[in-house]
Design an enzyme around this catalytic site. Structure first.
Site, PDB file in Angstrom:
ATOM      1  N   ASP A 115      -0.202  -3.526   2.802  1.00  0.00           N
ATOM      2  CA  ASP A 115      -0.832  -2.498   3.385  1.00  0.00           C
ATOM      3  C   ASP A 115      -1.013  -2.633   4.975  1.00  0.00           C
ATOM      4  O   ASP A 115      -1.431  -3.666   5.263  1.00  0.00           O
ATOM      5  CB  ASP A 115      -2.324  -2.351   3.009  1.00  0.00           C
ATOM      6  CG  ASP A 115      -3.253  -1.577   3.741  1.00  0.00           C
ATOM      7  OD1 ASP A 115      -2.853  -0.759   4.290  1.00  0.00           O
ATOM      8  OD2 ASP A 115      -4.568  -1.661   3.056  1.00  0.00           O
ATOM      9  N   ASP A 297       0.042   2.882   9.103  1.00  0.00           N
ATOM     10  CA  ASP A 297      -0.407   2.544   8.173  1.00  0.00           C
ATOM     11  C   ASP A 297       0.328   2.763   6.813  1.00  0.00           C
ATOM     12  O   ASP A 297       0.128   3.789   6.168  1.00  0.00           O
ATOM     13  CB  ASP A 297      -2.048   3.243   7.719  1.00  0.00           C
ATOM     14  CG  ASP A 297      -2.734   2.593   6.533  1.00  0.00           C
ATOM     15  OD1 ASP A 297      -2.190   1.703   6.245  1.00  0.00           O
ATOM     16  OD2 ASP A 297      -3.929   2.912   6.060  1.00  0.00           O
TER      17      ASP A 297
END
Ligand SMILES: *[C@@H]1O[C@H](CO)[C@@H](O)[C@H](O)[C@H]1NC(C)=O
Ligand SMILES: *[C@@H]1O[C@H](CO)[C@@H](O)[C@H](O)[C@H]1NC(C)=O
Ligand SMILES: *[C@@H]1O[C@H](CO)[C@@H](O)[C@H](O)[C@H]1NC(C)=O
Ligand SMILES: *[C@@H]1O[C@H](CO)[C@@H](O)[C@H](O)[C@H]1NC(C)=O
Ligand SMILES: *[C@@H]1O[C@H](CO)[C@@H](O)[C@H](O)[C@H]1NC(C)=O
Ligand SMILES: *[C@@H]1O[C@H](CO)[C@@H](O)[C@H](O)[C@H]1NC(C)=O
Ligand SMILES: *[C@@H]1O[C@H](CO)[C@@H](O)[C@H](O)[C@H]1NC(C)=O
Ligand SMILES: *[C@@H]1O[C@H](CO)[C@@H](O)[C@H](O)[C@H]1NC(C)=O
EC number: 3.4.23.21
Length: 407
Positions: A115, A297
């Site tokens: 992430d 992201d």
């Protein structure tokens, strides 16, 4: 989005919602061939994309981290050693991508959601009695475990949460062995996490947004311990409609995963994210929005904008709002023009096949959404599965080129 949770908890969120949930410095290097860690690459046909869940997850994730103060961490220096490659599994038709990270001695393999929108390394542990589906870290079975004991906790905007204690152990990522990595052991996880497909999450954001101040992220440790050739990692996220899969390359990049020229975009890391300045958004050649901040992201599934920008994009595609931040879009995309993001003077594309994220019969949900609760736009996996990105932690900056799956 990883998480809705945006940050650390991204992985967790996925389960719940089903959803979704991303320095040039020259060192002397001694390039070596990287060994490859192998993980089966496959798309999971059982998982149904859920736009609402993906949006909720992203909102929850960023609600937390957008308020954190920023500071900077430094890389050390030393001579370097290698490149580490981690294949990832494309879960649920591009909802989430996870790879294997080994922790402890002897090493235990964990399924970890990578992430770039958060910065913690967080795993389920045997102290968590409600964690039923996961591989659990058992400190008594690791010779390299070192107690820390400080508490950590994460609360997401959707009410999900996790907490536990810190420890240190050896962490192996794609054949790169990090000593003394601070890890967050979960003693408690809300159900979305406790029953998820992943065992934890690995944040690749900046150290300024770790849940406990002063912790170095795994990638920061790779740099400071001299374990990588260069302070960069390359990210390829595959499309389920192609072969799925994906790959993170720590310390380098993989030119066989992109096709075209890499263009550099400066990064603003002041909020702890991989922030980029998006000067223009076009549908084909028509500008629909300009001059706003976004973040790259890997932990967020969708493209998420502010309401105004999302409405402009939707209008250009004839999409209609569902009142909850999601949009209905035509299922036939054959006449659609690509969605184009201009950054640092160069155009980056999301082709028409990626503009639909979920189809229920003849009802299609767009792959873009908005949240009035977020004050930044998120270029999530819908963008990243079309564009290869090399993240440079030291400059900081990114280099972006069309991914082989864009075409
Ligand atoms: C790297 O991974 C390969 C394949 O898993 C393995 O054979 C090799 O021993 C590893 N190398 C190191 C230095 O850990
Ligand atoms: C953790 O490992 C120890 C030592 O092998 C074992 O006795 C214990 O049962 C394990 N704990 C759990 C919860 O599996
Ligand atoms: C890890 O910690 C041990 C014990 O404090 C220390 O001896 C070792 O040098 C550390 N290794 C690295 C790479 O920091
Ligand atoms: C964490 O989540 C669980 C399950 O949703 C909830 O019951 C609990 O109250 C939450 N804990 C905190 C401290 O928010
Ligand atoms: C970086 O982002 C912060 C917060 O959004 C902003 O205040 C600052 O002006 C930005 N810096 C640059 C150089 O754009
Ligand atoms: C943009 O305009 C140029 C020149 O008219 C044209 O060649 C190109 O195909 C257009 N691009 C798109 C995406 O419509
Ligand atoms: C959102 O950010 C912009 C620029 O960074 C700022 O001008 C605006 O006041 C912010 N809005 C909210 C609601 O925080
Ligand atoms: C790269 O792009 C060129 C030109 O569009 C195309 O001919 C080639 O097949 C592409 N290669 C890959 C691996 O996609």
């Amino acid at each position: 989005m990883k998480y809705t949770l945006v940050s650390s908890c991204v992985a967790l969120v996925l389960l719940t919602f089903g959803g979704v949930d991303a320095y040039p410095r020259n060192k002397q290097t001694k390039p070596t061939k990287q060994p490859t860690l192998s993980v089966s690459l496959k798309a999971n046909a059982d998982y149904t994309p859920n736009v609402r869940a993906s949006l909720a997850k992203a909102v929850a994730k960023f609600t937390k981290h957008s308020e954190r103060p920023v500071s900077n961490s430094n890389a050390g220096d030393s001579g370097t050693v290698s490149i580490g490659v981690v294949p990832v599994v494309d879960y649920g038709h591009d909802i989430m991508y996870y790879g294997i990270v080994s922790i402890g001695s002897p090493p235990v393999d964990f399924k970890i959601n990578f992430d770039t929108g958060s910065s913690d390394l967080w795993i389920a542990s045997t102290m968590c009695s409600s964690c039923t589906t996961q591989t659990l870290y058992n400190s008594t079975q690791s010779k390299t475990y070192v107690k820390d004991g400080r508490p950590w906790s994460i609360y997401y905007g959707d009410g999900s949460n996790a907490s536990g204690v810190l420890a240190q152990d050896t962490v192996v990522i794609g054949n790169i062995t990090i000593a003394n990595q601070t890890i967050e052991l979960a003693q408690q996880e809300s159900s979305s996490f406790a029953h998820g497909v992943t065992d934890g999450l690995l944040g690749l954001g900046f150290g300024s947004i770790t849940t406990v101040d002063g912790i170095k992220t795994p990638f920061e440790n790779m740099i400071s311990q001299g374990l990588v050739d260069s302070p960069v990692f390359g990210v390829y996220l595959g499309k389920a409609s192609k072969k799925g899969g994906g790959e993170y390359t720590f310390g380098g990049s993989n030119p066989s995963k992109y096709n075209g020229t890499l263009h550099t975009v400066p990064v603003n890391s002041s909020r702890g994210y991989w922030g980029v300045d998006i000067s223009n958004v076009k549908v084909g050649n028509t500008s629909v929005a300009s001059g706003f901040d976004g973040i790259l992201d890997t932990g967020t599934t969708l493209l998420i904008f502010t309401e105004e920008i999302a409405n402009n994009v939707a209008k250009a595609y004839g999409a209609t709002g569902n009142g909850d931040g999601t949009f209905r879009i035509a299922c036939d995309t054959s006449k659609f023009k690509p969605l184009v993001f201009t950054m640092n003077g160069n155009d980056f594309y999301v082709p028409r096949d990626s503009l639909i994220f979920q189809q229920d019969g003849d009802y299609c949900f767009a792959a873009f959404a908005y949240s009035s609760g977020l004050n930044l736009s998120i270029l999530g996996d819908v963008f990243l599965k079309n564009n290869y990105v090399i993240f440079n932690q030291e400059v900081p900056s990114v280099q972006i080129a069309p991914s082989i799956d864009q075409f």
